[in-house]
Scaffold this motif. Sequence first.
Motif, PDB file in Angstrom:
ATOM      1  N   SER A  86       0.630  -1.111  -0.853  1.00  0.00           N
ATOM      2  CA  SER A  86       0.261  -0.230   0.206  1.00  0.00           C
ATOM      3  C   SER A  86       1.114   1.193   0.350  1.00  0.00           C
ATOM      4  O   SER A  86       0.072   2.328  -0.196  1.00  0.00           O
ATOM      5  CB  SER A  86      -0.700   0.035   0.886  1.00  0.00           C
ATOM      6  OG  SER A  86      -1.620  -0.914   1.229  1.00  0.00           O
ATOM      7  N   THR A 144      -5.090   0.872   2.986  1.00  0.00           N
ATOM      8  CA  THR A 144      -4.616  -0.585   3.750  1.00  0.00           C
ATOM      9  C   THR A 144      -5.977  -1.550   3.268  1.00  0.00           C
ATOM     10  O   THR A 144      -7.542  -1.306   3.306  1.00  0.00           O
ATOM     11  CB  THR A 144      -4.710  -0.246   5.533  1.00  0.00           C
ATOM     12  OG1 THR A 144      -5.390  -1.642   5.606  1.00  0.00           O
ATOM     13  CG2 THR A 144      -5.780   0.415   5.774  1.00  0.00           C
ATOM     14  N   SER A 146      -6.501  -4.106   4.286  1.00  0.00           N
ATOM     15  CA  SER A 146      -7.176  -5.611   5.393  1.00  0.00           C
ATOM     16  C   SER A 146      -7.897  -4.268   5.747  1.00  0.00           C
ATOM     17  O   SER A 146      -8.597  -4.515   6.906  1.00  0.00           O
ATOM     18  CB  SER A 146      -6.307  -5.621   5.870  1.00  0.00           C
ATOM     19  OG  SER A 146      -5.306  -5.303   6.810  1.00  0.00           O
ATOM     20  N   THR A 149      -3.793  -3.016   9.381  1.00  0.00           N
ATOM     21  CA  THR A 149      -2.796  -2.728   9.952  1.00  0.00           C
ATOM     22  C   THR A 149      -2.259  -2.041  10.801  1.00  0.00           C
ATOM     23  O   THR A 149      -2.770  -0.548  10.604  1.00  0.00           O
ATOM     24  CB  THR A 149      -1.636  -2.597   8.561  1.00  0.00           C
ATOM     25  OG1 THR A 149      -2.255  -3.759   7.239  1.00  0.00           O
ATOM     26  CG2 THR A 149      -0.211  -2.783   8.351  1.00  0.00           C
ATOM     27  N   GLN A 286       9.363  -6.693  -3.378  1.00  0.00           N
ATOM     28  CA  GLN A 286       8.519  -6.952  -1.822  1.00  0.00           C
ATOM     29  C   GLN A 286       7.306  -7.848  -3.345  1.00  0.00           C
ATOM     30  O   GLN A 286       7.497  -8.945  -1.939  1.00  0.00           O
ATOM     31  CB  GLN A 286       7.422  -5.409  -1.896  1.00  0.00           C
ATOM     32  CG  GLN A 286       6.473  -6.342  -0.631  1.00  0.00           C
ATOM     33  CD  GLN A 286       5.593  -5.914  -1.344  1.00  0.00           C
ATOM     34  OE1 GLN A 286       5.403  -4.613  -1.685  1.00  0.00           O
ATOM     35  NE2 GLN A 286       4.332  -5.704  -0.278  1.00  0.00           N
TER      36      GLN A 286
HETATM   37  O1  PA5 Z   1       1.229  -7.092  -0.679  1.00  0.00           O
HETATM   38  C1  PA5 Z   1       0.277  -7.338   1.025  1.00  0.00           C
HETATM   39  O2  PA5 Z   1      -0.172  -8.273   0.940  1.00  0.00           O
HETATM   40  C2  PA5 Z   1       1.219  -6.532   1.841  1.00  0.00           C
HETATM   41  O3  PA5 Z   1       3.300  -6.585   2.053  1.00  0.00           O
HETATM   42  C3  PA5 Z   1       0.702  -5.814   2.183  1.00  0.00           C
HETATM   43  O4  PA5 Z   1       0.362  -4.951   0.924  1.00  0.00           O
HETATM   44  C4  PA5 Z   1       0.845  -5.506   3.143  1.00  0.00           C
HETATM   45  O5  PA5 Z   1       0.822  -5.903   4.713  1.00  0.00           O
HETATM   46  C5  PA5 Z   1      -0.081  -4.120   4.182  1.00  0.00           C
HETATM   47  O6  PA5 Z   1      -1.349  -4.698   4.182  1.00  0.00           O
HETATM   48  P1  PA5 Z   1      -2.481  -3.354   3.793  1.00  0.00           P
HETATM   49  O7  PA5 Z   1      -2.675  -3.195   2.947  1.00  0.00           O
HETATM   50  O8  PA5 Z   1      -3.601  -4.755   5.012  1.00  0.00           O
HETATM   51  O9  PA5 Z   1      -2.195  -2.859   5.250  1.00  0.00           O
END
Ligand code: PA5
Length: 465
Positions: A86, A144, A146, A149, A286
């Motif tokens: 994100s 986010t 989810s 986070t 990543q």
């Molecule tokens: O690729 C992923 O799923 C993770 O890196 C998420 O992007 C990261 O943990 C952040 O999650 P969220 O967007 O739910 O806050």
Amino acid sequence: MSIKVNYNNMMQHALGARGISDAELNEAQVLARSAHANAEAARGKGMQGWMDSPYDQDEVVARINATAERIRKTCENFVVLGIGGSALGPIAVFTALKHLYYNELPASVRKGPRFYVVDNVDPERMNALFDIIDVNNTVFNVITKSGATSETMSQYLIITDMLRRRLGDKARQHIIATTSEFKGNLIKLAKEYDYETFYIPEGVGGRFSELSPVGLLPAAVVGIDIAQLLKGARDMDEQCSSPDIARNPALALALLQYISVKQGKNIGVIMPYADSLKYIADWYSQLWAESLGKETDRRGNVVNVGQTPVKALGVTDQHSQVQLYNEGPYDKVITFIEVGNFRSDCVIPQGCEQYPDVNFLCGHTLGELMNKELYATRYNLTRRGRANYTIYLDKVDEYHIGALLYLMQLQTAYAGEMLDVDAYNQPGVEGGKNAAYALFGRQGYEQKAQEIRSAAPDDKKYIID
Ligand code: PA5
């Protein structure tokens, strides 16, 4: 399409015995074909919703552009709050496509708000941000998927508390939520406080979300043409429709990495030769690490697979890491990203004729120097049997960046198929998140807290103080 992939330097004809033979590549074509077929079969389904991103967003793109236009006219600062998938995409695309000192440009030249991404919970950085922005003239985009986070929600709480104290009911106008339509706390908060909201499609996971509202809104706010980003992605998708590695660059690159890992090349260096692409390396790291670094395959067998990504920058890292790449273990594949035409160039002026060791540079340009150094580094590595390939971009613009991101997402998806792992989960990351919840005494994590408390304490004999 003016993105080219050149993998000569992965092959035996360039690397000798350490390279991949044509026979090996031909034999592995079966695996590539099945990876392609599986990825295509899952297109748009489950967590492969990101494959629809280049096609199904006309409505949301119109809404994003309208919101971005309003923010561009009324705000001094736009701040993204998010982490991981994100945040890394917005940072990468902003750096790739905007002036390299964008925030320092006068407002009349920028023609849009200054841009910041808070992707950590370092208290000093958070306070430093407050020292330089006026929250009255700032819009915060909380991202986010989810909606749970800890890092992002902590940032959200700090910002909203401050906004409410300063602006009362008007605080809501300074927050935009980008989150799941159906799950998590952010969507509930967004409804409760009536924030403007953009949805992240359910089938689009964090690291595959740059071409969704996660990346498109921040990009549009700084004046990036998001329709062109999506067009680049679309054309790359089209180019990768073939199951033949000779025609599908993402499939070829996935297969080359797969074979390389089997040969023990467990490190994948990503080394763009352009400052504008520096953070594409972070974003890709990543994507590659979190998608492919897995304990088990999809049938539950313990496999502990994954190639470790390492970020490097040309030419800067020629004066640090490249020594190791040339002479250290034969455990790396280097991905160079080459830019054909820089958006501007600098002539190295004449005036040093008396010093031939300096004078040889005069009359050339920095762009030439950059690319000649890339040529020289690549040549030297290849001569020493070091595996490398090059992704060549004619230029860095919206179209090419959209295509590059999509190429890399597809490469990762195909590699996941070849390794037979779920490229879309992240149990390792969730493990850390859950342990942190337990340490904060979050309800529902009592068992984890108990497990942490009963873990063996540190032995003093291994502590030096
Ligand atoms: O690729 C992923 O799923 C993770 O890196 C998420 O992007 C990261 O943990 C952040 O999650 P969220 O967007 O739910 O806050």
